[in-house]
Scaffold this motif. Structure first.
Motif, PDB file in Angstrom:
ATOM      1  N   PRO A   3      14.992  23.464  13.412  1.00 20.90           N
ATOM      2  CA  PRO A   3      16.020  23.360  12.271  1.00 20.90           C
ATOM      3  C   PRO A   3      15.727  22.391  11.420  1.00 20.90           C
ATOM      4  CG  PRO A   3      16.282  22.395  14.530  1.00 20.90           C
ATOM      5  CD  PRO A   3      15.043  23.406  14.689  1.00 20.90           C
ATOM      6  N   ARG A   4      16.490  22.569  10.156  1.00 19.91           N
ATOM      7  CA  ARG A   4      16.523  21.575   9.159  1.00 19.91           C
ATOM      8  C   ARG A   4      17.429  20.407   9.654  1.00 19.91           C
ATOM      9  NH1 ARG A   4      19.411  24.515   3.930  1.00 19.91           N
ATOM     10  NH2 ARG A   4      21.668  24.535   4.939  1.00 19.91           N
ATOM     11  N   GLU A   5      16.800  19.236   9.234  1.00 21.18           N
ATOM     12  CA  GLU A   5      17.735  17.934   9.515  1.00 21.18           C
ATOM     13  C   GLU A   5      18.408  17.535   8.125  1.00 21.18           C
ATOM     14  OE1 GLU A   5      16.261  13.524  10.606  1.00 21.18           O
ATOM     15  OE2 GLU A   5      15.058  14.899  10.466  1.00 21.18           O
ATOM     16  N   LEU A   6      19.551  17.049   8.468  1.00 18.38           N
ATOM     17  CA  LEU A   6      20.317  16.323   7.125  1.00 18.38           C
ATOM     18  C   LEU A   6      20.059  14.943   7.164  1.00 18.38           C
ATOM     19  CD1 LEU A   6      22.344  16.481   4.797  1.00 18.38           C
ATOM     20  CD2 LEU A   6      24.279  16.047   6.655  1.00 18.38           C
ATOM     21  N   ILE A   7      19.453  14.572   6.020  1.00 12.84           N
ATOM     22  CA  ILE A   7      18.989  13.175   6.080  1.00 12.84           C
ATOM     23  C   ILE A   7      19.893  12.230   4.973  1.00 12.84           C
ATOM     24  CG2 ILE A   7      16.757  13.727   6.772  1.00 12.84           C
ATOM     25  CD1 ILE A   7      15.707  13.333   4.096  1.00 12.84           C
ATOM     26  N   ALA A   8      20.455  12.926   3.892  1.00 11.17           N
ATOM     27  CA  ALA A   8      21.138  12.056   3.105  1.00 11.17           C
ATOM     28  C   ALA A   8      22.273  12.993   2.200  1.00 11.17           C
ATOM     29  CB  ALA A   8      20.138  11.394   2.169  1.00 11.17           C
ATOM     30  N   LEU A  20      20.866  16.533   0.990  1.00  7.88           N
ATOM     31  CA  LEU A  20      19.362  16.768   1.364  1.00  7.88           C
ATOM     32  C   LEU A  20      18.925  16.815   2.631  1.00  7.88           C
ATOM     33  CD1 LEU A  20      16.671  16.162   0.083  1.00  7.88           C
ATOM     34  CD2 LEU A  20      16.766  13.784   0.584  1.00  7.88           C
ATOM     35  N   PHE A  21      17.955  17.974   2.620  1.00 10.03           N
ATOM     36  CA  PHE A  21      17.572  18.500   4.205  1.00 10.03           C
ATOM     37  C   PHE A  21      16.088  18.135   4.204  1.00 10.03           C
ATOM     38  CE2 PHE A  21      21.938  20.619   3.947  1.00 10.03           C
ATOM     39  CZ  PHE A  21      22.174  20.562   5.235  1.00 10.03           C
ATOM     40  N   ARG A  22      15.571  18.042   5.116  1.00  8.67           N
ATOM     41  CA  ARG A  22      14.373  17.853   5.585  1.00  8.67           C
ATOM     42  C   ARG A  22      13.595  18.991   6.677  1.00  8.67           C
ATOM     43  NH1 ARG A  22      11.815  12.368   5.991  1.00  8.67           N
ATOM     44  NH2 ARG A  22      13.365  12.223   7.801  1.00  8.67           N
ATOM     45  N   ASP A  24      10.343  19.650   8.672  1.00 12.41           N
ATOM     46  CA  ASP A  24       8.824  19.277   8.785  1.00 12.41           C
ATOM     47  C   ASP A  24       8.589  18.593   7.340  1.00 12.41           C
ATOM     48  OD1 ASP A  24       8.396  20.373  11.266  1.00 12.41           O
ATOM     49  OD2 ASP A  24       7.793  22.313  10.555  1.00 12.41           O
ATOM     50  N   SER A  25       7.595  18.960   6.557  1.00 16.89           N
ATOM     51  CA  SER A  25       7.366  18.286   5.252  1.00 16.89           C
ATOM     52  C   SER A  25       8.122  18.889   4.066  1.00 16.89           C
ATOM     53  CB  SER A  25       5.966  18.685   5.082  1.00 16.89           C
ATOM     54  OG  SER A  25       5.271  19.693   5.135  1.00 16.89           O
ATOM     55  N   ASP A  26       8.868  19.794   4.494  1.00 15.58           N
ATOM     56  CA  ASP A  26       9.573  20.531   3.245  1.00 15.58           C
ATOM     57  C   ASP A  26      10.984  19.789   3.048  1.00 15.58           C
ATOM     58  OD1 ASP A  26       7.711  22.527   2.978  1.00 15.58           O
ATOM     59  OD2 ASP A  26       8.443  23.755   4.435  1.00 15.58           O
ATOM     60  N   PHE A  27      11.558  19.920   1.854  1.00 14.16           N
ATOM     61  CA  PHE A  27      12.648  19.194   1.683  1.00 14.16           C
ATOM     62  C   PHE A  27      13.700  20.542   0.733  1.00 14.16           C
ATOM     63  CE2 PHE A  27      10.187  15.755   2.009  1.00 14.16           C
ATOM     64  CZ  PHE A  27      10.765  14.721   2.526  1.00 14.16           C
ATOM     65  N   MET A  28      14.932  20.309   0.966  1.00 16.23           N
ATOM     66  CA  MET A  28      15.834  21.024   0.502  1.00 16.23           C
ATOM     67  C   MET A  28      17.057  20.329   0.265  1.00 16.23           C
ATOM     68  SD  MET A  28      15.463  23.398   3.465  1.00 16.23           S
ATOM     69  CE  MET A  28      14.291  22.176   4.253  1.00 16.23           C
ATOM     70  N   ILE A  29      17.472  20.742  -1.431  1.00 12.16           N
ATOM     71  CA  ILE A  29      18.928  20.114  -1.618  1.00 12.16           C
ATOM     72  C   ILE A  29      19.885  21.086  -1.876  1.00 12.16           C
ATOM     73  CG2 ILE A  29      20.021  18.914  -3.548  1.00 12.16           C
ATOM     74  CD1 ILE A  29      17.310  17.382  -4.090  1.00 12.16           C
ATOM     75  N   THR A  30      21.257  21.027  -1.171  1.00  8.99           N
ATOM     76  CA  THR A  30      22.142  22.099  -1.191  1.00  8.99           C
ATOM     77  C   THR A  30      23.326  21.549  -1.941  1.00  8.99           C
ATOM     78  OG1 THR A  30      23.092  21.623   0.860  1.00  8.99           O
ATOM     79  CG2 THR A  30      21.116  22.928   0.810  1.00  8.99           C
ATOM     80  N   ASN A  34      25.049  26.995  -1.244  1.00  5.74           N
ATOM     81  CA  ASN A  34      23.767  27.265  -2.249  1.00  5.74           C
ATOM     82  C   ASN A  34      22.607  26.416  -2.319  1.00  5.74           C
ATOM     83  OD1 ASN A  34      25.190  29.267  -4.128  1.00  5.74           O
ATOM     84  ND2 ASN A  34      26.562  27.714  -3.991  1.00  5.74           N
ATOM     85  N   GLU A  35      21.601  26.599  -1.995  1.00  4.85           N
ATOM     86  CA  GLU A  35      20.357  25.715  -2.013  1.00  4.85           C
ATOM     87  C   GLU A  35      20.046  25.644  -3.690  1.00  4.85           C
ATOM     88  OE1 GLU A  35      16.965  26.129   0.705  1.00  4.85           O
ATOM     89  OE2 GLU A  35      15.954  26.966  -0.832  1.00  4.85           O
ATOM     90  N   LEU A  36      20.102  24.559  -4.060  1.00  7.56           N
ATOM     91  CA  LEU A  36      19.835  24.368  -5.248  1.00  7.56           C
ATOM     92  C   LEU A  36      18.342  24.326  -5.882  1.00  7.56           C
ATOM     93  CD1 LEU A  36      22.523  21.582  -6.466  1.00  7.56           C
ATOM     94  CD2 LEU A  36      22.565  24.051  -6.682  1.00  7.56           C
ATOM     95  N   MET A  37      17.623  23.781  -4.845  1.00  8.45           N
ATOM     96  CA  MET A  37      16.023  23.319  -5.035  1.00  8.45           C
ATOM     97  C   MET A  37      15.438  23.053  -3.698  1.00  8.45           C
ATOM     98  SD  MET A  37      16.243  19.788  -6.853  1.00  8.45           S
ATOM     99  CE  MET A  37      17.972  20.232  -7.616  1.00  8.45           C
ATOM    100  N   SER A  38      14.054  23.666  -3.484  1.00 10.20           N
ATOM    101  CA  SER A  38      13.392  23.546  -2.533  1.00 10.20           C
ATOM    102  C   SER A  38      11.925  23.188  -2.786  1.00 10.20           C
ATOM    103  CB  SER A  38      13.439  24.717  -1.741  1.00 10.20           C
ATOM    104  OG  SER A  38      12.281  24.782  -0.620  1.00 10.20           O
ATOM    105  N   SER A  39      11.384  22.046  -2.076  1.00  8.46           N
ATOM    106  CA  SER A  39      10.034  22.092  -2.207  1.00  8.46           C
ATOM    107  C   SER A  39       9.251  22.966  -1.835  1.00  8.46           C
ATOM    108  CB  SER A  39       9.574  20.622  -1.384  1.00  8.46           C
ATOM    109  OG  SER A  39       9.748  20.850   0.064  1.00  8.46           O
ATOM    110  N   ARG A  40       9.570  24.014  -1.463  1.00  9.01           N
ATOM    111  CA  ARG A  40       8.398  25.184  -1.303  1.00  9.01           C
ATOM    112  C   ARG A  40       8.518  26.085  -2.511  1.00  9.01           C
ATOM    113  NH1 ARG A  40      10.841  28.410   1.337  1.00  9.01           N
ATOM    114  NH2 ARG A  40      12.900  27.584   1.652  1.00  9.01           N
ATOM    115  N   LEU A  41       9.514  25.922  -3.462  1.00  9.96           N
ATOM    116  CA  LEU A  41       9.709  26.899  -4.484  1.00  9.96           C
ATOM    117  C   LEU A  41       9.659  26.155  -5.987  1.00  9.96           C
ATOM    118  CD1 LEU A  41      12.222  29.473  -2.832  1.00  9.96           C
ATOM    119  CD2 LEU A  41       9.875  29.761  -3.215  1.00  9.96           C
TER     120      LEU A  41
END
Length: 222
Positions: A3-8, A20-22, A24-30, A34-41
């Protein structure tokens, strides 16, 4: 899947809450659902920079980058352009920069410490409004496109008045480049009405040429 972890979280001025979610080593800002951006894409954000750089007509360019996000556009432009380039990065939400220097520092890779970079924590619309023939390119990725999803005040950027201000902020051969999650025929017409010649390019979200189809408008003064 882990599961993703809310960190901020961060509050957009006069807007909603970013998260801001994390995982593993991936980050997502929602924003909301809506997922606005992801470190995977990062493919289309990097294309915003590289394809703009291909259209520059100077070897000493000054780029205005509206919206730091996860820094994909800035880092791609830095890697493409030489030591004579200048980058003015404008980010409205201070926490985005705090995240870049904090939990996402490995992803940021020191790009904000590049001596070619000037960082402004302001509204990019205001920077554009007071500029006159200042930039060789203006790169805008401050929303999911011209529908101003994250903040109603972003409508100003995409209005005819805001586009005319952008045209006046560009040098005569300058390029306005705008990222969007989806096509928008009305916005294409608005760019033309604001005095631009318009090129609309479809790009993929992923670096591997896969993923969602995004749009970049490249506009020059007609």
């Amino acid at each position: 899947m882990k599961p993703r972890e809310l960190i901020a979280t961060a509050q957009i001025p006069y807007g909603d809450e970013l998260r801001l979610f994390r995982r593993d080593s991936d980050f997502m800002i929602t924003l909301g659902g809506n997922e606005l951006m992801s470190s995977r894409l990062s493919g289309s954000e990097e294309a915003l920079a590289t394809m703009t750089c291909e259209r520059l007509q100077t070897d000493r360019p000054h780029l205005l980058i509206g919206g730091y996000g996860m820094g994909f556009t800035l880092r791609a432009a830095q890697a493409t352009l030489g030591p004579q380039a200048r980058f003015t990065v404008v980010e409205l939400v201070p926490e985005i920069i705090e995240w870049a220097r904090g939990p996402m520092a490995a992803l940021t890779a020191g790009c904000l410490d590049d001596p070619r970079v000037e960082l402004l924590e302001r509204d990019v619309a205001r920077i554009i409004r007071v500029a006159s023939r200042s930039y060789d390119a203006i790169l805008l990725d401050v929303d999911n496109g011209p529908d101003a999803l994250t903040r109603a005040d972003n409508d100003e950027l995409y209005s005819t008045h805001g586009l005319v201000a952008a045209r006046q902020a560009l040098k005569p051969s300058g390029v306005l480049a705008i990222w969007s999650a989806a096509p928008d025929e009305r916005f294409t017409r608005r760019l033309k009405h604001a005095g631009f010649q318009v090129e609309e390019v479809m790009v993929r979200a992923g670096r591997n040429g896969k993923g969602a189809r995004h749009v970049i408008w490249f506009a020059r003064a007609a």
